[in-house]
Design an enzyme around this catalytic site. Structure first.
Site, PDB file in Angstrom:
ATOM      1  N   ARG A 292     -12.162  60.320  72.151  1.00  0.00           N
ATOM      2  CA  ARG A 292     -13.061  60.591  70.920  1.00  0.00           C
ATOM      3  C   ARG A 292     -13.919  59.006  70.733  1.00  0.00           C
ATOM      4  NH1 ARG A 292     -12.171  65.236  72.323  1.00  0.00           N
ATOM      5  NH2 ARG A 292     -10.808  66.480  71.429  1.00  0.00           N
ATOM      6  N   GLU A 293     -15.045  59.333  70.618  1.00  0.00           N
ATOM      7  CA  GLU A 293     -15.970  58.181  70.106  1.00  0.00           C
ATOM      8  C   GLU A 293     -16.483  58.258  68.913  1.00  0.00           C
ATOM      9  OE1 GLU A 293     -17.242  57.147  74.705  1.00  0.00           O
ATOM     10  OE2 GLU A 293     -18.729  57.696  73.373  1.00  0.00           O
TER      11      GLU A 293
ATOM     12  N   ARG B  84     -36.052  55.050  56.274  1.00  0.00           N
ATOM     13  CA  ARG B  84     -35.071  55.147  57.039  1.00  0.00           C
ATOM     14  C   ARG B  84     -35.487  55.251  58.808  1.00  0.00           C
ATOM     15  NH1 ARG B  84     -30.747  53.597  54.113  1.00  0.00           N
ATOM     16  NH2 ARG B  84     -30.543  54.958  52.227  1.00  0.00           N
TER      17      ARG B  84
ATOM     18  N   ALA C 181     -27.580  55.067  46.614  1.00  0.00           N
ATOM     19  CA  ALA C 181     -26.346  54.917  47.286  1.00  0.00           C
ATOM     20  C   ALA C 181     -25.902  53.894  47.886  1.00  0.00           C
ATOM     21  CB  ALA C 181     -26.357  56.249  48.240  1.00  0.00           C
TER      22      ALA C 181
ATOM     23  N   GLU D 292     -24.483  49.247  42.905  1.00  0.00           N
ATOM     24  CA  GLU D 292     -25.606  49.648  43.685  1.00  0.00           C
ATOM     25  C   GLU D 292     -26.505  50.514  42.899  1.00  0.00           C
ATOM     26  OE1 GLU D 292     -26.610  49.920  46.727  1.00  0.00           O
ATOM     27  OE2 GLU D 292     -24.500  48.960  47.685  1.00  0.00           O
TER      28      GLU D 292
ATOM     29  N   GLU E 179     -30.036  48.709  42.982  1.00  0.00           N
ATOM     30  CA  GLU E 179     -31.276  49.397  43.700  1.00  0.00           C
ATOM     31  C   GLU E 179     -32.399  49.678  42.660  1.00  0.00           C
ATOM     32  OE1 GLU E 179     -29.927  52.225  46.345  1.00  0.00           O
ATOM     33  OE2 GLU E 179     -29.225  50.967  47.520  1.00  0.00           O
TER      34      GLU E 179
ATOM     35  N   GLU F  25     -16.677  58.166  57.769  1.00  0.00           N
ATOM     36  CA  GLU F  25     -17.441  57.939  56.292  1.00  0.00           C
ATOM     37  C   GLU F  25     -16.695  59.091  55.307  1.00  0.00           C
ATOM     38  OE1 GLU F  25     -21.849  56.912  54.085  1.00  0.00           O
ATOM     39  OE2 GLU F  25     -21.538  57.754  56.572  1.00  0.00           O
TER      40      GLU F  25
ATOM     41  N   GLU G  70     -32.114  41.340  50.668  1.00  0.00           N
ATOM     42  CA  GLU G  70     -32.841  40.782  51.657  1.00  0.00           C
ATOM     43  C   GLU G  70     -33.306  41.980  52.818  1.00  0.00           C
ATOM     44  OE1 GLU G  70     -35.635  38.424  53.122  1.00  0.00           O
ATOM     45  OE2 GLU G  70     -34.614  38.096  51.333  1.00  0.00           O
TER      46      GLU G  70
ATOM     47  N   GLU H 178     -34.350  44.996  52.152  1.00  0.00           N
ATOM     48  CA  GLU H 178     -34.321  46.170  51.416  1.00  0.00           C
ATOM     49  C   GLU H 178     -35.855  46.418  50.926  1.00  0.00           C
ATOM     50  OE1 GLU H 178     -30.785  48.679  49.246  1.00  0.00           O
ATOM     51  OE2 GLU H 178     -31.399  46.781  48.688  1.00  0.00           O
TER      52      GLU H 178
END
Length: 198
Positions: A40-41, A67, A79, A95, A99, A122, A141, A143
């Site tokens: 499983r990777e 993105r 997020a 965050e 942001e 995740e 930096e 972003e």
């Protein structure tokens, strides 16, 4: 015996495939319920948060960000990932402030989502924030993102017509819809509920 024993895979060994600045990829060898072995990777991830920020006029704080994997500008709720040793609420507060520039007087933990269960561990914690006060942004930096306000109806329409395709934002819109209808409630204490780690 566990009712899921016939489904569970037991770890045998692990090999590291990549440890980059952001991604940590491993290949696990597992023993299947049949007794055979398989690999499983997947990506190991520190976890993340998403913030549904509610302005006093009923609008929502949203972002537009390019993105690279999608080669597109994506509309999202704010997020970001947890820093080492950082708690979920502290990450949500950081965050939102970094942001968008907003700070919130009240916070409510809503739930969790696992956006990519086939290839990453995740987990994203969903937070609601209200009593927002605008301040100065402190982007990382490299972003670049636009912050804007949208009505819940606009967000729902964008989910429906495909303008919003980001998984966490779609789940956030589901939470928002159910909270606004009164079907789901929130505890505005700012604390994680008992039994939920982080």
């Amino acid at each position: 015996m566990s009712p899921d024993a016939h489904l569970r895979e037991e770890p045998v060994s692990r090999a590291e495939l990549l440890r980059g600045h952001f991604l940590h990829v491993v290949r696990d060898t597992v023993r299947l319920p049949s007794g055979r072995e398989a690999t499983r990777e997947y990506v190991l991830h520190p976890g993340a948060v998403m913030v549904i920020g509610l302005l006093d006029d009923g609008r929502l704080i949203m972002e537009r960000q390019y993105r690279h994997p999608m080669r597109s500008v994506i509309v999202e709720f704010p997020a970001g990932k947890l820093d080492a040793g950082e708690g979920s609420l502290a990450c949500a507060q950081r965050e939102l402030r970094e942001e968008t520039g907003y700070r919130a007087r009240e916070w409510a933990f809503a739930g969790r989502l696992a956006p990519t269960i086939a290839y990453s561990d995740e987990i994203i914690d969903i937070w609601f924030a209200r009593g927002l006060v605008q301040g100065e942004r402190h982007l990382d930096e490299g972003e670049f993102l636009d912050v804007f306000a949208a009505t819940p109806d606009e967000v729902q329409a964008w989910c429906r017509d495909g303008s919003i395709i980001d998984c966490k934002t779609l789940v956030g819109a589901l939470w928002l819809q159910n909270v606004m209808s009164g079907a789901w409630s929130l505890d505005w204490s700012g604390a994680m509920p008992p039994g939920v780690a982080r």
